[in-house]
Design an enzyme around this catalytic site. Sequence first.
Site, mmCIF file in Angstrom:
data_model
loop_
_atom_site.group_PDB
_atom_site.id
_atom_site.type_symbol
_atom_site.label_atom_id
_atom_site.label_comp_id
_atom_site.label_asym_id
_atom_site.label_seq_id
_atom_site.Cartn_x
_atom_site.Cartn_y
_atom_site.Cartn_z
ATOM 1 N N ARG A 60 -64.656 96.432 43.711
ATOM 2 C CA ARG A 60 -64.999 97.838 42.844
ATOM 3 C C ARG A 60 -63.974 98.831 42.971
ATOM 4 O O ARG A 60 -63.695 99.539 42.034
ATOM 5 C CB ARG A 60 -66.645 98.354 43.105
ATOM 6 C CG ARG A 60 -66.955 99.645 42.623
ATOM 7 C CD ARG A 60 -68.446 99.902 42.548
ATOM 8 N NE ARG A 60 -69.137 99.310 43.628
ATOM 9 C CZ ARG A 60 -69.036 99.824 44.836
ATOM 10 N NH1 ARG A 60 -68.253 100.718 45.279
ATOM 11 N NH2 ARG A 60 -69.684 99.434 45.831
ATOM 12 N N TYR A 113 -65.626 109.698 17.154
ATOM 13 C CA TYR A 113 -66.333 108.194 17.267
ATOM 14 C C TYR A 113 -67.648 108.441 17.532
ATOM 15 O O TYR A 113 -68.129 109.069 18.374
ATOM 16 C CB TYR A 113 -65.640 107.391 18.455
ATOM 17 C CG TYR A 113 -66.450 106.212 18.695
ATOM 18 C CD1 TYR A 113 -66.402 105.234 17.759
ATOM 19 C CD2 TYR A 113 -66.888 105.909 19.785
ATOM 20 C CE1 TYR A 113 -67.403 103.765 17.860
ATOM 21 C CE2 TYR A 113 -67.757 104.420 20.242
ATOM 22 C CZ TYR A 113 -67.818 103.750 19.129
ATOM 23 O OH TYR A 113 -68.673 102.601 19.311
ATOM 24 N N ASP A 186 -58.423 111.823 23.322
ATOM 25 C CA ASP A 186 -58.814 110.408 23.150
ATOM 26 C C ASP A 186 -57.512 109.639 22.245
ATOM 27 O O ASP A 186 -57.208 110.214 21.230
ATOM 28 C CB ASP A 186 -60.131 110.158 22.429
ATOM 29 C CG ASP A 186 -60.376 108.718 22.199
ATOM 30 O OD1 ASP A 186 -59.629 107.868 22.051
ATOM 31 O OD2 ASP A 186 -61.648 108.430 22.353
ATOM 32 N N LYS A 211 -58.971 98.416 21.575
ATOM 33 C CA LYS A 211 -58.270 98.651 20.352
ATOM 34 C C LYS A 211 -57.005 98.336 20.534
ATOM 35 O O LYS A 211 -56.624 97.114 20.888
ATOM 36 C CB LYS A 211 -58.695 100.145 19.835
ATOM 37 C CG LYS A 211 -60.179 100.729 19.931
ATOM 38 C CD LYS A 211 -61.243 99.746 19.253
ATOM 39 C CE LYS A 211 -62.543 99.730 19.434
ATOM 40 N NZ LYS A 211 -62.965 100.765 20.003
#
Length: 392
Positions: A60, A113, A186, A211
């Site tokens: 992690r 978004y 972003d 993306k």
Amino acid sequence: MARLGSVTEQTQKAGFETRAIHAGQEPDPTTGAVVPPIYATSTYKQDGVGGMRNGYEYSRSANPTRTALEECIAALEEGERGFAFASGLAAEDTLLRSLCKPGDHVVIPDDAYGGTYRLFKKVAEPWGLAHTPAPVTDPVAVQAAIRPGTTRIVWVETPTNPMLGIADIETLAGIAHEAGALLVVDNTFASPYLQQPLTLGADVVVHSTTKYVGGHSDVVGGALVVRDLDLAERITFHQNALGAVPGPFDAFLTHRGLKTLAVRMDRHCDNAEAVVEFLSNHPAVSQVVYPGLPDHPGHAVAGRQMKRYGGMVSFRVGGGEEQALRVCERTRVFTLGESLGGVESLIEHPGRMTHASVAGTDLEVPADLVRLSVGIETVDDLLADLDFSLGG
Ligand SMILES: Cc1ncc(COP(=O)(O)O)c(C=O)c1O
């Protein structure tokens, strides 16, 4: 020892394509494997208590496959440190909790978004983080939305989703910094190949690596990149404390995609330009929205801060919502689906699909709008498909 996920001086100097292929990709010291292995391990043997090998303790906190991806994306964004997450929204949530506390305020895009808006509205607001939507294309409006003393972040997408508005990163960085806030960009739609916000004064870059970065529609992921090392420390702490990290298989796939980003982006842009020209001359289309068009309000700013104008194209049809829905359902090469940035072309109706969650709010999108993620197929096939679906 270099910090995990940090960028070496040598990779900083290399060209974009060289960095995409070599940053984070030292041949494996044991075998010489050219591609870093997928380290499918949750834990690491310690050489005595606290005697970690190269900083690896538990996956992690850090995993070498993830480190390779983090180094590569940091190098491409010209940042100092990169962080990979299980999704774009996981990256956003971790960032918010790294930078803000209840009682703070953020300025968000009025054309964001839908999932980002939902995060601010339905998760962060009940937790105590206020927000004000502002048009990121209008620096004066962004400045007016800032609440001096409580605004911690000015958050922008550029190009925006789905209206492809352009935010002037350099100007907004100045406005945010003057108010004591950070500028978060972003960069999902542009990808690091077309635009590097940190070089224009932004403090944090956010990606949905699902993306263009991953690029093949086969993996969900997110990333953050920063230059400031104090900021990096806060994010490192929260990345581990919240634990929204990708597994090594997903990190490997995302990193593999990143290596071909430059060639893919150039073909996405070539095909998008041809699609824009075709749609601009089609009688059923009432408006084409693309920053590369001279009449797009953000054209000049996009020309300054982007290498090319990208693979996303939106357009409106004369026949209203009914026709927009019909176009989306009739294509055969363009796949009807959410998401974007993969090698295959996608078509969607933002009002009913990606942006359904903002219906009835300031962020509502026009009902006659169709959004295309133009892929890298043979361009003539894409044009013929659009011609058919528009009833040509
Ligand atoms: C611009 C933008 N930012 C963030 C996200 C969220 O990323 P993810 O779906 O990987 O959580 C998306 C997803 O579509 C997006 O388009």
